[in-house]
Enzyme design. Structure first.
Site, PDB file in Angstrom:
ATOM      1  N   LYS A  75     -11.490  13.602  -0.270  1.00  0.00           N
ATOM      2  CA  LYS A  75     -10.154  13.013  -0.379  1.00  0.00           C
ATOM      3  C   LYS A  75      -9.497  13.439  -1.690  1.00  0.00           C
ATOM      4  O   LYS A  75      -8.327  13.841  -1.725  1.00  0.00           O
ATOM      5  CB  LYS A  75     -10.280  11.486  -0.318  1.00  0.00           C
ATOM      6  CG  LYS A  75      -8.998  10.776   0.030  1.00  0.00           C
ATOM      7  CD  LYS A  75      -9.164   9.281  -0.029  1.00  0.00           C
ATOM      8  CE  LYS A  75      -9.975   8.738   1.120  1.00  0.00           C
ATOM      9  NZ  LYS A  75     -10.315   7.305   0.931  1.00  0.00           N
TER      10      LYS A  75
ATOM     11  N   LEU B  66       3.342  -2.406   3.657  1.00  0.00           N
ATOM     12  CA  LEU B  66       3.725  -1.136   4.277  1.00  0.00           C
ATOM     13  C   LEU B  66       3.170  -1.004   5.684  1.00  0.00           C
ATOM     14  O   LEU B  66       2.092  -1.468   6.008  1.00  0.00           O
ATOM     15  CB  LEU B  66       3.302   0.051   3.418  1.00  0.00           C
ATOM     16  CG  LEU B  66       1.838   0.341   3.120  1.00  0.00           C
ATOM     17  CD1 LEU B  66       1.157   1.050   4.272  1.00  0.00           C
ATOM     18  CD2 LEU B  66       1.754   1.198   1.873  1.00  0.00           C
ATOM     19  N   ARG B  67       3.999  -0.357   6.508  1.00  0.00           N
ATOM     20  CA  ARG B  67       3.590  -0.043   7.880  1.00  0.00           C
ATOM     21  C   ARG B  67       3.201   1.419   7.929  1.00  0.00           C
ATOM     22  O   ARG B  67       3.887   2.256   7.333  1.00  0.00           O
ATOM     23  CB  ARG B  67       4.764  -0.247   8.849  1.00  0.00           C
ATOM     24  CG  ARG B  67       5.295  -1.649   8.929  1.00  0.00           C
ATOM     25  CD  ARG B  67       6.713  -1.639   9.479  1.00  0.00           C
ATOM     26  NE  ARG B  67       7.625  -0.908   8.578  1.00  0.00           N
ATOM     27  CZ  ARG B  67       8.869  -0.555   8.883  1.00  0.00           C
ATOM     28  NH1 ARG B  67       9.353  -0.825  10.078  1.00  0.00           N
ATOM     29  NH2 ARG B  67       9.624   0.085   8.012  1.00  0.00           N
TER      30      ARG B  67
ATOM     31  N   LYS C 166       0.773 -12.393   2.277  1.00  0.00           N
ATOM     32  CA  LYS C 166       0.362 -11.196   3.005  1.00  0.00           C
ATOM     33  C   LYS C 166      -0.308 -11.536   4.337  1.00  0.00           C
ATOM     34  O   LYS C 166       0.066 -11.027   5.395  1.00  0.00           O
ATOM     35  CB  LYS C 166      -0.588 -10.379   2.115  1.00  0.00           C
ATOM     36  CG  LYS C 166      -1.319  -9.283   2.805  1.00  0.00           C
ATOM     37  CD  LYS C 166      -0.414  -8.152   3.198  1.00  0.00           C
ATOM     38  CE  LYS C 166      -1.129  -7.208   4.128  1.00  0.00           C
ATOM     39  NZ  LYS C 166      -0.566  -5.894   4.190  1.00  0.00           N
TER      40      LYS C 166
ATOM     41  N   LEU D  11       8.329  -7.955  19.961  1.00  0.00           N
ATOM     42  CA  LEU D  11       8.131  -8.562  21.278  1.00  0.00           C
ATOM     43  C   LEU D  11       7.867  -7.462  22.301  1.00  0.00           C
ATOM     44  O   LEU D  11       8.276  -7.564  23.449  1.00  0.00           O
ATOM     45  CB  LEU D  11       9.350  -9.396  21.682  1.00  0.00           C
ATOM     46  CG  LEU D  11       9.529 -10.755  21.003  1.00  0.00           C
ATOM     47  CD1 LEU D  11      10.764 -11.467  21.548  1.00  0.00           C
ATOM     48  CD2 LEU D  11       8.293 -11.651  21.188  1.00  0.00           C
TER      49      LEU D  11
ATOM     50  N   ALA E 145       5.655  -6.044  24.741  1.00  0.00           N
ATOM     51  CA  ALA E 145       4.434  -6.362  25.489  1.00  0.00           C
ATOM     52  C   ALA E 145       3.766  -5.067  25.930  1.00  0.00           C
ATOM     53  O   ALA E 145       4.425  -4.060  26.165  1.00  0.00           O
ATOM     54  CB  ALA E 145       4.780  -7.222  26.698  1.00  0.00           C
TER      55      ALA E 145
ATOM     56  N   CYS F 128      -5.072  -3.136  10.027  1.00  0.00           N
ATOM     57  CA  CYS F 128      -4.667  -4.373   9.351  1.00  0.00           C
ATOM     58  C   CYS F 128      -4.653  -5.613  10.236  1.00  0.00           C
ATOM     59  O   CYS F 128      -5.427  -6.538  10.007  1.00  0.00           O
ATOM     60  CB  CYS F 128      -3.286  -4.179   8.725  1.00  0.00           C
ATOM     61  SG  CYS F 128      -3.338  -3.071   7.327  1.00  0.00           S
TER      62      CYS F 128
HETATM   63  C1  UDX Z   1       1.002  -3.894   9.909  1.00  0.00           C
HETATM   64  C2  UDX Z   1       2.175  -4.698   9.324  1.00  0.00           C
HETATM   65  O1  UDX Z   1       3.343  -4.445  10.115  1.00  0.00           O
HETATM   66  C3  UDX Z   1       2.414  -4.313   7.877  1.00  0.00           C
HETATM   67  O2  UDX Z   1       3.443  -5.099   7.326  1.00  0.00           O
HETATM   68  C4  UDX Z   1       1.123  -4.541   7.106  1.00  0.00           C
HETATM   69  O3  UDX Z   1       1.278  -4.137   5.760  1.00  0.00           O
HETATM   70  C5  UDX Z   1      -0.018  -3.758   7.731  1.00  0.00           C
HETATM   71  O4  UDX Z   1      -0.149  -4.117   9.119  1.00  0.00           O
HETATM   72  P1  UDX Z   1       0.695  -1.421  10.825  1.00  0.00           P
HETATM   73  O5  UDX Z   1      -0.762  -1.732  11.018  1.00  0.00           O
HETATM   74  O6  UDX Z   1       1.076  -0.104  10.228  1.00  0.00           O
HETATM   75  O7  UDX Z   1       1.383  -2.537   9.908  1.00  0.00           O
HETATM   76  O8  UDX Z   1       1.337  -1.496  12.267  1.00  0.00           O
HETATM   77  P2  UDX Z   1       2.500  -2.278  13.011  1.00  0.00           P
HETATM   78  O9  UDX Z   1       3.697  -1.426  13.102  1.00  0.00           O
HETATM   79  O10 UDX Z   1       2.667  -3.642  12.497  1.00  0.00           O
HETATM   80  O11 UDX Z   1       1.843  -2.341  14.472  1.00  0.00           O
HETATM   81  C6  UDX Z   1       0.587  -2.998  14.652  1.00  0.00           C
HETATM   82  C7  UDX Z   1       0.151  -2.929  16.087  1.00  0.00           C
HETATM   83  O12 UDX Z   1       0.960  -3.777  16.883  1.00  0.00           O
HETATM   84  C8  UDX Z   1       0.214  -1.555  16.745  1.00  0.00           C
HETATM   85  O13 UDX Z   1      -0.958  -1.350  17.507  1.00  0.00           O
HETATM   86  C9  UDX Z   1       1.440  -1.650  17.633  1.00  0.00           C
HETATM   87  O14 UDX Z   1       1.339  -0.802  18.739  1.00  0.00           O
HETATM   88  C10 UDX Z   1       1.390  -3.113  18.050  1.00  0.00           C
HETATM   89  N1  UDX Z   1       2.683  -3.656  18.442  1.00  0.00           N
HETATM   90  C11 UDX Z   1       3.723  -3.702  17.569  1.00  0.00           C
HETATM   91  C12 UDX Z   1       2.848  -4.158  19.728  1.00  0.00           C
HETATM   92  O15 UDX Z   1       1.917  -4.137  20.548  1.00  0.00           O
HETATM   93  N2  UDX Z   1       4.064  -4.681  20.088  1.00  0.00           N
HETATM   94  C13 UDX Z   1       5.103  -4.737  19.228  1.00  0.00           C
HETATM   95  O16 UDX Z   1       6.159  -5.221  19.639  1.00  0.00           O
HETATM   96  C14 UDX Z   1       4.925  -4.217  17.931  1.00  0.00           C
END
Ligand code: UDX
Length: 442
Positions: A35, A148-149, A212, A258, A260, A268
């Site tokens: 890394k 962060l996402r 968080k 929302l 589905a 996370c």
């Molecule tokens: C998440 C949080 O959004 C972020 O704020 C935190 O810091 C870390 O965890 P991330 O893991 O990058 O971020 O993904 P996110 O965009 O939140 O999506 C999480 C999961 O939920 C994905 O598998 C996504 O496909 C799913 N999801 C999201 C759904 O099934 N339906 C939705 O409407 C939104």
């Protein structure tokens, strides 16, 4: 300002690059030589839009470097702790080994007045427990959670929607003198975001940690709520996507999160809700977040349901059937397959005797490492050739927008599509002769 970032995984690498891009001098510390080598060349070790450019610019400017040698963090005023807090192997609580090791390491190099900024996601109470260690060498420990996402990590770091800083506080909740100083300094670190009016919330350590996990618990609950509605829609002939649109117009509810489908995954949400429930149990308040276990179970049931729909669509058995799985990443714009519902469903179908071909624009390499038993095909159209059924499980634009039913019909053996993310236009696919199945849709 001079900053160190301890732990250069997803969070740390992005944070280090982002901080260098806004003008700070940053040294990133990690133990993984591969890394470090990639990062030192200015290369992103994972797929994240914009990160490559930031790393390359930062390294070229001389403001960003990476090393295994913690001694090089000496002299930095801020030390960001961004190491992982994975789920423990023996349960659902968070494993704090890396956080403890990072703090222990820092103790030997901290100077009086240094500020240690925790960014890792920790069980509430951890920061308070760590505080005496940091203060024993003249440092101040604050907690500054990261929201962060993946896929938006650079933007979320440079232009966050809020900055939360937990600082040492007196019994009445007011920051201590050291807490006040730390807040003033962090405002300088985050000056570009602060100057545009980003909400800057100063609180105590426990609240910052809780913000968080509460945010992630809420997001997971929102997704599982709509997926629970899917289960009801499935037995009543209702359409969960129309339902989500309709309730989402209520601004108190809102349409986002929302979506589905086959549910949430990633590095996370799943581990954070489990760790939160475990922590609440330790605190004697397990019942307060008992619903999170339900949230987790609803989420896992969606994967079972996706497998059942595929079986039903193929006449009861997937054995020896050719199934093309579109997507392996846990969500689009990511190559991350940690706890990926997409890869899990593909693996289960393989386990039931299906001939599974998986394609994904970014995650094949990572998926192959986790599930080597599956067949991976980089080219989407090649993957679609001869399919008895197409299963969409990650809503990449390559499938959602750029895949046309009539072209797909020419490639597959049977026109059956299961839309695990409810992201396709059902009518368009049916008009092209497909049997279309969604999740929680008629
Ligand atoms: C998440 C949080 O959004 C972020 O704020 C935190 O810091 C870390 O965890 P991330 O893991 O990058 O971020 O993904 P996110 O965009 O939140 O999506 C999480 C999961 O939920 C994905 O598998 C996504 O496909 C799913 N999801 C999201 C759904 O099934 N339906 C939705 O409407 C939104």
């Amino acid at each position: 300002m001079k900053l160190s970032v301890i732990g250069c995984g997803y969070l740390g690498a992005v944070h280090a690059a982002a901080m260098a891009s806004i003008g700070h001098e940053v040294v990133g510390i990690d133990v993984d030589p591969d890394k470090l080598e990639a990062l030192s060349r200015g290369e992103a070790p994972f797929f994240e839009p914009d990160l490559q450019r930031l790393l390359a610019d930062g390294v070229a400017s001389g403001r960003l470097r990476f090393t295994h040698d913690l001694e090089e963090a000496r002299g930095a005023k801020f030390h960001f702790v961004a190491v992982g807090t994975p789920q423990r192997k023996d349960g659902s609580a968070a494993d704090l080994t890396y956080v403890n090791a990072a703090i222990d390491g820092l103790l030997s190099i901290l100077s009086d007045g240094d500020i240690v900024v925790g960014k890792s996601t920790t069980p509430v109470g951890t920061a308070q427990e760590l505080t005496p260690r940091v203060e024993s060498v003249g440092g101040t420990l604050v907690w500054n959670p990261e929201f962060l996402r993946e896929g938006w990590a650079v933007k979320d770091t440079i232009e966050p929607d809020r900055i939360v800083v937990g600082v040492p506080s007196r019994a009445d909740g007011e920051p201590t003198a050291a807490g006040h100083l730390a807040v003033a300094s962090l405002r300088e670190v985050y000056a570009p975001a602060v100057s545009t009016g980003t909400p800057f919330i100063v609180t105590d350590l426990a609240t910052a940690e809780l913000v968080k996990v509460a945010a992630n618990a809420f997001l997971a609950t929102k997704i599982s709520f709509i997926n629970a509605m899917s289960e009801i829609a499935e037995v009543t002939g209702a359409d969960v996507t129309t339902l989500a649109d309709a309730i989402g117009h209520d601004t108190r509810i809102g349409r986002r999160f929302l979506g589905a489908g086959i549910g949430f995954g990633g590095g996370c949400l799943p581990k954070d809700i489990r760790a939160f429930a475990a922590r609440a149990e330790e605190l004697g308040r397990g019942e307060a977040v008992g619903f999170l276990r339900e949230v987790d179970e609803i989420n896992m049931r969606r994967r079972d349901r996706a497998v059942a729909i595929v079986e039903e669509a193929l006449g009861g058995s997937v054995f020896e059937k050719q199934i093309t799985v579109l997507g392996a990443a846990f969500k689009p714009h990511s190559d991350d397959v940690r706890d990926s519902p997409a890869l899990d469903v593909a693996t289960r179908l393989h386990g039931l005797g299906a001939k599974v071909k998986v394609t994904d624009p970014a995650a094949i390499e990572n998926a192959r490492r986790v599930s080597p038993q599956l067949t991976y095909v980089a080219d989407r159209d090649e993957a679609l050739e001869g399919a008895d059924l197409v299963l969409l499980v990650t809503e990449w634009d390559e499938y959602r927008r750029e895949m046309h039913p009539l072209q797909v019909a020419d490639l597959v053996s049977a026109s059956i599509i299961v839309d695990g993310r409810n992201c396709l236009d059902a009518r368009e696919w049916r008009d092209a002769g497909f049997v279309y199945y969604g999740m929680g849709r008629p």
